[in-house]
Structure formats: C-alpha cells, structure tokens
Design a protein around this motif. Structure first.
Motif, PDB file in Angstrom:
ATOM      1  N   UNK A 153       0.835  -1.205   0.000  1.00 51.38           N
ATOM      2  CA  UNK A 153       0.000   0.000   0.000  1.00 51.38           C
ATOM      3  C   UNK A 153       0.869   1.254   0.000  1.00 51.38           C
ATOM      4  N   UNK A 154       1.874   1.295   0.863  1.00 53.74           N
ATOM      5  CA  UNK A 154       2.759   2.465   0.918  1.00 53.74           C
ATOM      6  C   UNK A 154       3.489   2.664  -0.400  1.00 53.74           C
ATOM      7  N   UNK A 155       3.942   1.563  -1.012  1.00 47.09           N
ATOM      8  CA  UNK A 155       4.639   1.664  -2.291  1.00 47.09           C
ATOM      9  C   UNK A 155       3.713   2.182  -3.375  1.00 47.09           C
ATOM     10  N   UNK A 156       2.502   1.629  -3.449  1.00 48.25           N
ATOM     11  CA  UNK A 156       1.549   2.051  -4.476  1.00 48.25           C
ATOM     12  C   UNK A 156       1.140   3.500  -4.300  1.00 48.25           C
ATOM     13  N   UNK A 157       0.829   3.896  -3.073  1.00 48.45           N
ATOM     14  CA  UNK A 157       0.376   5.266  -2.821  1.00 48.45           C
ATOM     15  C   UNK A 157       1.497   6.274  -3.054  1.00 48.45           C
ATOM     16  N   UNK A 158       2.721   5.921  -2.651  1.00 52.28           N
ATOM     17  CA  UNK A 158       3.831   6.836  -2.859  1.00 52.28           C
ATOM     18  C   UNK A 158       4.074   7.078  -4.346  1.00 52.28           C
ATOM     19  N   UNK A 164       1.815   6.298 -12.662  1.00 50.77           N
ATOM     20  CA  UNK A 164       0.914   5.620 -13.589  1.00 50.77           C
ATOM     21  C   UNK A 164       0.777   4.138 -13.289  1.00 50.77           C
ATOM     22  N   UNK A 165       0.519   3.371 -14.350  1.00 49.12           N
ATOM     23  CA  UNK A 165       0.314   1.935 -14.214  1.00 49.12           C
ATOM     24  C   UNK A 165       1.566   1.229 -13.705  1.00 49.12           C
ATOM     25  N   UNK A 166       2.732   1.801 -13.979  1.00 49.97           N
ATOM     26  CA  UNK A 166       3.984   1.167 -13.568  1.00 49.97           C
ATOM     27  C   UNK A 166       4.046   0.961 -12.063  1.00 49.97           C
ATOM     28  N   UNK A 167       3.513   1.913 -11.289  1.00 47.72           N
ATOM     29  CA  UNK A 167       3.545   1.784  -9.842  1.00 47.72           C
ATOM     30  C   UNK A 167       2.755   0.589  -9.349  1.00 47.72           C
ATOM     31  N   UNK A 170       2.677  -5.415  -7.609  1.00 45.82           N
ATOM     32  CA  UNK A 170       2.302  -6.813  -7.856  1.00 45.82           C
ATOM     33  C   UNK A 170       3.553  -7.679  -7.999  1.00 45.82           C
ATOM     34  N   UNK A 171       4.560  -7.155  -8.714  1.00 42.41           N
ATOM     35  CA  UNK A 171       5.811  -7.906  -8.882  1.00 42.41           C
ATOM     36  C   UNK A 171       6.480  -8.146  -7.529  1.00 42.41           C
ATOM     37  N   UNK A 181      10.113  -3.591 -16.772  1.00 39.75           N
ATOM     38  CA  UNK A 181      11.133  -4.572 -17.167  1.00 39.75           C
ATOM     39  C   UNK A 181      12.226  -4.659 -16.107  1.00 39.75           C
ATOM     40  N   UNK A 182      12.615  -3.511 -15.547  1.00 38.58           N
ATOM     41  CA  UNK A 182      13.637  -3.514 -14.498  1.00 38.58           C
ATOM     42  C   UNK A 182      13.145  -4.262 -13.265  1.00 38.58           C
ATOM     43  N   UNK A 183      11.878  -4.066 -12.901  1.00 40.45           N
ATOM     44  CA  UNK A 183      11.317  -4.794 -11.764  1.00 40.45           C
ATOM     45  C   UNK A 183      11.317  -6.298 -11.992  1.00 40.45           C
TER      46      UNK A 183
END
Length: 486
Positions: free
Chosen positions: A104-109, A116-119, A124-125, A346-348
C-alpha cells in the motif's frame, strides 16, 4: 516554501477492500504453512507476560535494543484475541499485515508522483517475489521493516521533490517507528537524515525555515528515543540499560558471509535509474538510488563488528527500496518520455525473476518448541527436584521464553535482570539454581553476560557449577551458612 497540498482523489474503498482480502489470505496461508520465525515465539511469550501484567513482561519490552518494543506492541492486540492457542496467530497476522502495508505504501507513494500503471505493476511484482512472499507468512519482523522503510523513504523522496509538509511528516513518522523496530536500521536512518540536511543547506530557504524543517523531522524521533529511555528508568532503574550491551564484546562467531551476487541485478537497475535521474537533472532520483543501495554497504560494515547484528534485516529492505526508486524514476513520464514506464516494469522483472529461476527461498524453522527442548526442561526439573523439593531455577535471557513452555511449571522462572542478593532474600529456604545459555548470537547480549563477566565459562563466587544441558549450563546458587540461635 513549505506548504500543505491536499488534492481530491478517488475513493479508497476498493483499495481498502483489496488490502483486507489480501491480508486475510496471507494470514490463512501462513497458518497453514506453519513455519514461523524462531523469534516469534519470544515476542508472543512477552505479549503473554504483558497481558498478565507481570514485571518480566515490562522488563522484556524495554530492556534491550536487540529486542525493541514495537514488534511486541504490534502483536499485543492479536495476542490478546488468540489467548489459549499455541499457533503463531499474532506473529503471522502481523507479518501479513505489514506485508500488505508495504504494498500500500509503495503504491500510494508512486501514485502521488504520477507513476501511472507502472507503480501498481511494480507492487504486484514485489508481492510475487519469493523472499517477500515468504516474509509475509513467516511471522518475522521483516515486513515491518520493509513497510516502515518504504514509508520513510517515500516521504523523504516526496519532500525532496515537492517540499510539502505532509511528505515530511510521513518521513518523520516512519523514521521514529523504525528507531524502535530494529537497531540495524539506525545507520540507514542516519543516512536518510544526512540527505535531508544536504538538501536543506543546498537549496535556498527563508530565515528560520531550515530550523523549522529540522525540528519537525527530528521531533518524533527524539520523542520516541526519549520515551524508550524514560521507560528504562521507570522499569529497570537505569536510563541507559537497553544500550549497555552495545559496549560489550560480542560472541566469537560472526554472522553469515555477505554475498553480493544476488543483489547485482538490483545494483545495475539502480545505476541505470541514477543515470536517468542525472540526465533529467533530478537530484531526488540520485539521492533515492544512494538510499536504496546503502543497506548493502551498511550490512557489510556491520559484519566487521563483533556485535550480533542481523544483516538480513537490512538486505531484505533492498528490493522494496529499489522498486520505489525505479517507480519514481518513471514518474511523470509523458510524451517522449513515456518509454520510462515499460522500462521500469522490465527492471522490476529483472530483479524479481532470478529467485524464481534459481533456488527458491526456504522457510525458517517452526515456532513450536522442539521435542528436544521440552525433554531438556523435564530432565532439568527431575534433576533439581531430586536435590530439593523446594528447588527454583532462574532461566536467564530472552532465550528463556523460547525454552520454557506452558508446562514448565513453577520450578522455572524467566529472568532478564538477575540479581543474586534479591533472589536470595526473596526465596529463603529454597535451593536456587541459575540456568545460563551459551553466549552466542544475540544471547551473548543478555544482561547476565555483561553484568557478570564470563558467567557461562567461569560462573561467579556465588555459584557452583552443576552440569551442562545442551547449550545451557546449570549453576547452583550458594551462600554462607546462617548462624543458628538456640
């Protein structure tokens, strides 16, 4: 100029529902898996003592930097609801909860920075990475560290980028909680505040603004540190009791050798992210890359110490911090820079895929006391009761919570701050024994070893060696015979 920006956003109800569902699923999976980390038994035992309003519970909560108070306190509500069960309910629920909070913290930040969608995909990754997924179900403090580090690092990055008070408060709140979660994170927090200081003195500011920012950032951390020391004075009678073990000599054995190979993909991605930030003249991206890579350097430095640091606590912070860094590198990528978002994904994947292709993460030993430990306690009880029907055995250190079970009986008592004179006065007429664990790992930091030097090897003038029971050594407490008056 410092300002507070409040922007209307979409309803968070779907996110809350998804988070609660994921938390329940991870908790159930962790209970079925039943491979809780060994330290979970110690922390849940301390919760039981606190719920019983015992002095030992209060001492265990505040008396050692190696067992900070926050991991116990976050388990306390769950432990109160799961009384009477031997399953690691509280620990698994907490590890799953903070695993979800990390996402949650990662997505919200990243959403606040328009990643965008990358976050969302990066979150998920991260969830599907074997090491992180295992940490969400093993009852350890790993996910607590990752969640709070993402909260603090995300707030710091938001402050460096937008200089809003809300982001600064996120950083200060996360840093204050990290202080009472893991001593291994103290060096990382020092680096984070150093980055804040550099930013404050590099950028122009109004009169008194730098002092105000520092006061706002440091106040929660200083308050938390002061509260911990105050509790040591109230409970232990010594302001600095919890940190005295830091100046003692650690055990002979040093932790596992740090291997850099598993982190090479993450370091390569951070180097690319730092180069992109340099080309775009984004100081925030460079600072975040340094902050994300720093746990590796800090872990290498801690291994040179004789103290029993847990370097794994730092190493498991690297991947979430790298995801935060590459997500912010792709933030605001519109028009000709839209290619940064698929590059971040891709980096993730490049970081998360190698564990799947290689050896999968293995679980930690189960939480339940081993049959060997139970048998050892029964043998010691039989031995001391043969010596005297009024025998009392004091088991020293935090490992006593792992050794003693509910069936140990009144013969045994845990002791974190052992005092020979107090025990002799309180248990007149008893035959007293002292059970001390071999000083290796964090058990070497127990107060029995730094209050009484070479206690395990040589004993003391108040003890007589009785025997060895695995890694535990039994001493009989002796005293001069009393004069009898007729």
């Amino acid at each position: 100029m410092v300002s507070i920006s409040l922007k209307p956003g979409r309803s968070t109800r779907p996110l809350v529902t998804l988070a609660l569902t994921l938390w329940a699923a991870l908790t159930v999976a962790g209970m079925v898996r039943n491979q809780a980390a060994p330290e979970s038994r110690v922390m849940e035992a301390v919760c039981g003592l606190l719920l019983g309003n015992s002095d030992e519970g209060r001492q265990a909560l505040v008396s050692s930097v190696w067992w900070p108070p926050l991991p116990v306190l976050v388990r306390l509500p769950f432990a109160s609801l799961a009384t009477g069960t031997t399953l690691p309910v509280a620990s698994v629920a907490v590890s799953a909860l903070f695993g979800v909070l990390t996402l949650v913290f990662l997505t919200r930040s990243l959403a606040r920075q328009s990643a965008g969608t990358a976050g969302a995909i990066l979150s998920v990754i991260l969830l599907l990475q074997p090491a992180f997924l295992s940490a969400c179900m093993d009852g350890s403090n790993t996910t607590t560290l990752t969640a709070l580090s993402i909260l603090a690092a995300g707030g710091l990055a938001g402050w460096l980028n937008a200089r809003t008070t809300s982001e600064l408060l996120r950083f200060a709140f996360g840093a204050s909680l990290l202080l009472v979660t893991s001593p291994e994170c103290w060096s990382w927090l020092g680096l984070a505040f150093a980055i804040l200081l550099v930013d404050l003195f590099v950028r122009p500011a109004d009169t008194g603004q730098r002092e105000a920012v520092l006061l706002l950032a440091l106040s929660p951390v200083l308050y938390m540190a002061g509260l911990w020391l105050l509790l040591n004075w109230l409970v232990m009678g010594d302001w600095l009791y919890c940190v005295r073990s830091l100046v003692t000599e650690g055990p002979e054995e040093i932790g596992i050798r740090l291997e850099i190979q598993p982190f090479l993909p993450a370091l390569g991605v951070l180097a690319v992210a730092a180069c992109i930030a340099l080309v775009r003249r984004q100081v925030t991206g460079i600072m975040m890359a340094v902050l994300a890579a720093s746990p590796l350097a800090i872990a290498a430095g801690l291994q040179m110490s004789r103290l029993p640091w847990n370097e794994q606590a730092l190493l498991l912070m690297v991947t979430p911090l790298v995801f935060l860094t590459i997500g912010r590198a792709a933030a605001g990528s519109v028009g000709p820079r839209r290619w940064l978002q698929p590059l971040a994904i891709v980096a993730g994947l490049a970081i998360a895929l190698p564990p799947w292709l290689g050896r999968a993460a293995t679980g930690t030993p189960g939480m339940a006391a081993s049959p060997g430990a139970i048998m050892r306690i029964q043998e010691i009880r039989h031995h001391v009761l043969q010596r005297s029907p009024h025998a009392k055995v004091f088991v020293c250190g935090y490992e006593s919570f792992h050794l003693l079970t509910r069936d140990a009986g009144p013969v045994f008592a845990s002791s974190l701050d052992f005092n020979f004179n107090q025990v002799k006065n309180a248990y007149r007429g008893h035959t007293l024994f002292l059970l001390v664990r071999k000083p290796d790992g964090r058990s070497a930091m127990d107060s029995i070893h730094w209050q009484y030097e070479d206690m395990y090897a040589l004993g003391s003038r108040s003890t007589l060696y009785d025997g060895d029971w695995g890694d535990w050594r039994l001493f009989e407490i002796i005293e001069a015979p009393r004069r009898r008056f007729l």
